[in-house]
Design a protein around this motif. Structure first.
Motif, PDB file in Angstrom:
ATOM      1  N   PRO A  67      16.916   9.995  17.976  1.00  0.00           N
ATOM      2  CA  PRO A  67      15.757  11.093  16.663  1.00  0.00           C
ATOM      3  C   PRO A  67      16.287  12.039  17.751  1.00  0.00           C
ATOM      4  CG  PRO A  67      14.494   9.174  16.793  1.00  0.00           C
ATOM      5  CD  PRO A  67      16.159   8.992  17.830  1.00  0.00           C
ATOM      6  N   TYR A  68      16.060  13.582  16.874  1.00  0.00           N
ATOM      7  CA  TYR A  68      16.341  14.542  17.478  1.00  0.00           C
ATOM      8  C   TYR A  68      15.904  15.679  16.603  1.00  0.00           C
ATOM      9  CZ  TYR A  68      20.269  18.365  18.450  1.00  0.00           C
ATOM     10  OH  TYR A  68      20.779  19.813  19.665  1.00  0.00           O
ATOM     11  N   THR A  69      14.982  16.169  17.307  1.00  0.00           N
ATOM     12  CA  THR A  69      13.571  17.245  16.271  1.00  0.00           C
ATOM     13  C   THR A  69      14.316  18.775  17.115  1.00  0.00           C
ATOM     14  OG1 THR A  69      11.952  15.343  15.793  1.00  0.00           O
ATOM     15  CG2 THR A  69      12.041  17.565  16.023  1.00  0.00           C
ATOM     16  N   LEU A  70      14.286  19.635  16.150  1.00  0.00           N
ATOM     17  CA  LEU A  70      14.603  21.004  16.243  1.00  0.00           C
ATOM     18  C   LEU A  70      13.329  21.392  16.138  1.00  0.00           C
ATOM     19  CD1 LEU A  70      17.803  21.331  16.025  1.00  0.00           C
ATOM     20  CD2 LEU A  70      17.262  21.506  18.261  1.00  0.00           C
ATOM     21  N   LEU A  71      13.427  22.975  16.432  1.00  0.00           N
ATOM     22  CA  LEU A  71      11.944  23.975  15.863  1.00  0.00           C
ATOM     23  C   LEU A  71      12.861  24.549  14.819  1.00  0.00           C
ATOM     24  CD1 LEU A  71      10.586  24.886  19.477  1.00  0.00           C
ATOM     25  CD2 LEU A  71       9.557  23.584  17.613  1.00  0.00           C
ATOM     26  N   PHE A  72      13.830  24.173  14.422  1.00  0.00           N
ATOM     27  CA  PHE A  72      14.414  25.005  13.035  1.00  0.00           C
ATOM     28  C   PHE A  72      14.984  24.311  11.923  1.00  0.00           C
ATOM     29  CE2 PHE A  72      17.382  25.395  17.079  1.00  0.00           C
ATOM     30  CZ  PHE A  72      18.413  24.485  16.541  1.00  0.00           C
ATOM     31  N   SER A  73      14.889  23.024  12.201  1.00  0.00           N
ATOM     32  CA  SER A  73      16.057  22.578  11.336  1.00  0.00           C
ATOM     33  C   SER A  73      14.782  21.005  11.239  1.00  0.00           C
ATOM     34  CB  SER A  73      17.137  22.035  12.072  1.00  0.00           C
ATOM     35  OG  SER A  73      17.873  20.349  11.435  1.00  0.00           O
ATOM     36  N   GLU A  74      15.064  20.384  10.446  1.00  0.00           N
ATOM     37  CA  GLU A  74      14.725  18.610   9.722  1.00  0.00           C
ATOM     38  C   GLU A  74      14.948  17.823  10.906  1.00  0.00           C
ATOM     39  OE1 GLU A  74      12.145  18.350   7.166  1.00  0.00           O
ATOM     40  OE2 GLU A  74      12.635  20.203   6.424  1.00  0.00           O
ATOM     41  N   PRO A  75      14.568  16.747  11.434  1.00  0.00           N
ATOM     42  CA  PRO A  75      14.781  15.530  11.985  1.00  0.00           C
ATOM     43  C   PRO A  75      15.791  14.995  11.724  1.00  0.00           C
ATOM     44  CG  PRO A  75      12.476  14.862  11.416  1.00  0.00           C
ATOM     45  CD  PRO A  75      12.884  16.549  10.573  1.00  0.00           C
ATOM     46  N   VAL A  76      16.653  15.070  12.250  1.00  0.00           N
ATOM     47  CA  VAL A  76      18.203  14.285  12.216  1.00  0.00           C
ATOM     48  C   VAL A  76      17.891  13.510  13.386  1.00  0.00           C
ATOM     49  CG1 VAL A  76      19.471  16.132  11.286  1.00  0.00           C
ATOM     50  CG2 VAL A  76      19.297  15.575  13.878  1.00  0.00           C
ATOM     51  N   VAL A  77      19.104  12.191  13.532  1.00  0.00           N
ATOM     52  CA  VAL A  77      19.318  11.448  14.247  1.00  0.00           C
ATOM     53  C   VAL A  77      20.822  11.407  15.288  1.00  0.00           C
ATOM     54  CG1 VAL A  77      20.313   8.834  15.073  1.00  0.00           C
ATOM     55  CG2 VAL A  77      18.490   9.137  13.232  1.00  0.00           C
ATOM     56  N   ASN A  78      20.689  11.769  15.757  1.00  0.00           N
ATOM     57  CA  ASN A  78      22.034  12.379  17.207  1.00  0.00           C
ATOM     58  C   ASN A  78      22.402  11.073  17.949  1.00  0.00           C
ATOM     59  OD1 ASN A  78      23.199  14.114  18.345  1.00  0.00           O
ATOM     60  ND2 ASN A  78      22.913  14.512  20.180  1.00  0.00           N
ATOM     61  N   VAL A  79      23.895  10.992  17.551  1.00  0.00           N
ATOM     62  CA  VAL A  79      25.195   9.948  17.578  1.00  0.00           C
ATOM     63  C   VAL A  79      25.349  10.164  19.043  1.00  0.00           C
ATOM     64  CG1 VAL A  79      26.618   8.297  17.360  1.00  0.00           C
ATOM     65  CG2 VAL A  79      25.341   9.484  15.553  1.00  0.00           C
ATOM     66  N   LEU A  80      24.517   9.760  20.110  1.00  0.00           N
ATOM     67  CA  LEU A  80      24.870  10.247  20.947  1.00  0.00           C
ATOM     68  C   LEU A  80      26.472   8.896  21.780  1.00  0.00           C
ATOM     69  CD1 LEU A  80      21.154   9.392  22.882  1.00  0.00           C
ATOM     70  CD2 LEU A  80      23.019  11.885  22.363  1.00  0.00           C
ATOM     71  N   GLY A  81      26.578   7.959  21.239  1.00  0.00           N
ATOM     72  CA  GLY A  81      28.022   7.044  22.032  1.00  0.00           C
ATOM     73  C   GLY A  81      28.187   6.262  20.275  1.00  0.00           C
ATOM     74  N   PHE A  82      29.676   5.896  20.725  1.00  0.00           N
ATOM     75  CA  PHE A  82      29.918   5.182  19.902  1.00  0.00           C
ATOM     76  C   PHE A  82      31.488   3.974  19.819  1.00  0.00           C
ATOM     77  CE2 PHE A  82      31.361   5.368  14.552  1.00  0.00           C
ATOM     78  CZ  PHE A  82      31.349   4.730  13.915  1.00  0.00           C
ATOM     79  N   LYS A 114      23.702  13.789  13.026  1.00  0.00           N
ATOM     80  CA  LYS A 114      24.797  14.606  13.675  1.00  0.00           C
ATOM     81  C   LYS A 114      25.420  14.134  14.649  1.00  0.00           C
ATOM     82  CE  LYS A 114      24.187  18.196  17.573  1.00  0.00           C
ATOM     83  NZ  LYS A 114      23.812  19.793  17.682  1.00  0.00           N
ATOM     84  N   LEU A 115      26.623  14.595  14.815  1.00  0.00           N
ATOM     85  CA  LEU A 115      27.484  13.655  15.971  1.00  0.00           C
ATOM     86  C   LEU A 115      28.539  14.726  16.905  1.00  0.00           C
ATOM     87  CD1 LEU A 115      30.257  13.393  15.083  1.00  0.00           C
ATOM     88  CD2 LEU A 115      29.155  11.484  14.359  1.00  0.00           C
ATOM     89  N   LEU A 116      28.519  14.926  17.582  1.00  0.00           N
ATOM     90  CA  LEU A 116      29.616  15.393  18.934  1.00  0.00           C
ATOM     91  C   LEU A 116      31.259  14.639  19.282  1.00  0.00           C
ATOM     92  CD1 LEU A 116      27.482  17.506  20.985  1.00  0.00           C
ATOM     93  CD2 LEU A 116      28.686  18.474  19.473  1.00  0.00           C
ATOM     94  N   THR A 117      32.370  14.922  18.814  1.00  0.00           N
ATOM     95  CA  THR A 117      33.511  15.075  18.929  1.00  0.00           C
ATOM     96  C   THR A 117      34.503  15.304  19.830  1.00  0.00           C
ATOM     97  OG1 THR A 117      34.870  13.172  17.500  1.00  0.00           O
ATOM     98  CG2 THR A 117      34.741  15.194  16.178  1.00  0.00           C
ATOM     99  N   HIS A 118      35.199  15.003  21.162  1.00  0.00           N
ATOM    100  CA  HIS A 118      35.919  15.462  21.431  1.00  0.00           C
ATOM    101  C   HIS A 118      36.886  16.514  20.926  1.00  0.00           C
ATOM    102  CE1 HIS A 118      39.398  16.627  23.603  1.00  0.00           C
ATOM    103  NE2 HIS A 118      38.388  17.221  25.174  1.00  0.00           N
ATOM    104  N   PRO A 119      37.536  17.123  21.390  1.00  0.00           N
ATOM    105  CA  PRO A 119      38.316  18.214  19.705  1.00  0.00           C
ATOM    106  C   PRO A 119      40.513  17.773  20.083  1.00  0.00           C
ATOM    107  CG  PRO A 119      37.812  20.045  20.897  1.00  0.00           C
ATOM    108  CD  PRO A 119      37.292  18.563  21.319  1.00  0.00           C
TER     109      PRO A 119
END
Length: 148
Positions: A67-82, A114-119
């Motif tokens: 879970p990923y909670t920010l002060l400027f957005s609704e809470p999302v789940v952050n994918v940390l590993g896949f 939300k997730l990050l992936t290498h370019p």
């Protein structure tokens, strides 16, 4: 063939260690014992969730959400590993894993994922886009390591 998407167990540590090495062979300093201890900590924590794809008693993939909670957005789940074992990619395993995490996120009231992936991971980008994920921005990641 017995297939199952389920929550991770501490006893999965060896398969997870091997999946991590398959994905990134430079992870030499994160030992099997560290993977085992981390899984133990995550399974005792009610915040993060990890689902694995098991086939015939072997874990072939996993997805780790937090879970990923920010002060400027609704809470999302952050994918940390896949990770899906390279020899078993393009067989629907990744889809089943991400579907399960998305269902968990919805069931627990999260706004999205939300997730990050290498370019350089063009195939992964296509996978996410076909599943409704939208590219939002380029970023540079910085890290500072604390030595003990």
């Amino acid at each position: 063939m017995d297939n199952l998407v389920r929550r991770i167990k501490v006893t999965d540590y060896r398969d997870i260690f091997l999946l991590n090495k398959d994905f990134n062979p430079t992870l030499d300093d994160f030992s099997e014992a560290k993977v085992q201890a981390t899984i133990d900590a995550i399974t005792k924590n009610d915040k993060d969730v990890v689902f694995v794809y098991e086939q015939d008693g072997q874990v072939l993939g996993y997805i780790h959400g937090s879970p990923y909670t920010l002060l400027f957005s609704e809470p999302v789940v952050n994918v940390l590993g896949f990770v899906v074992k390279e020899s078993h990619r393009n067989q629907g395993i990744g889809g089943k894993l991400i579907d399960r995490l998305e269902a968990w996120a919805r069931d627990n009231g999260y706004f999205g994922m939300k997730l990050l992936t290498h370019p350089d991971r063009a195939l992964a980008h296509k996978f996410y886009e076909l599943r409704g994920y939208v590219f939002t921005k380029d970023q540079k990641n910085y890290m500072k390591k604390f030595m003990n």
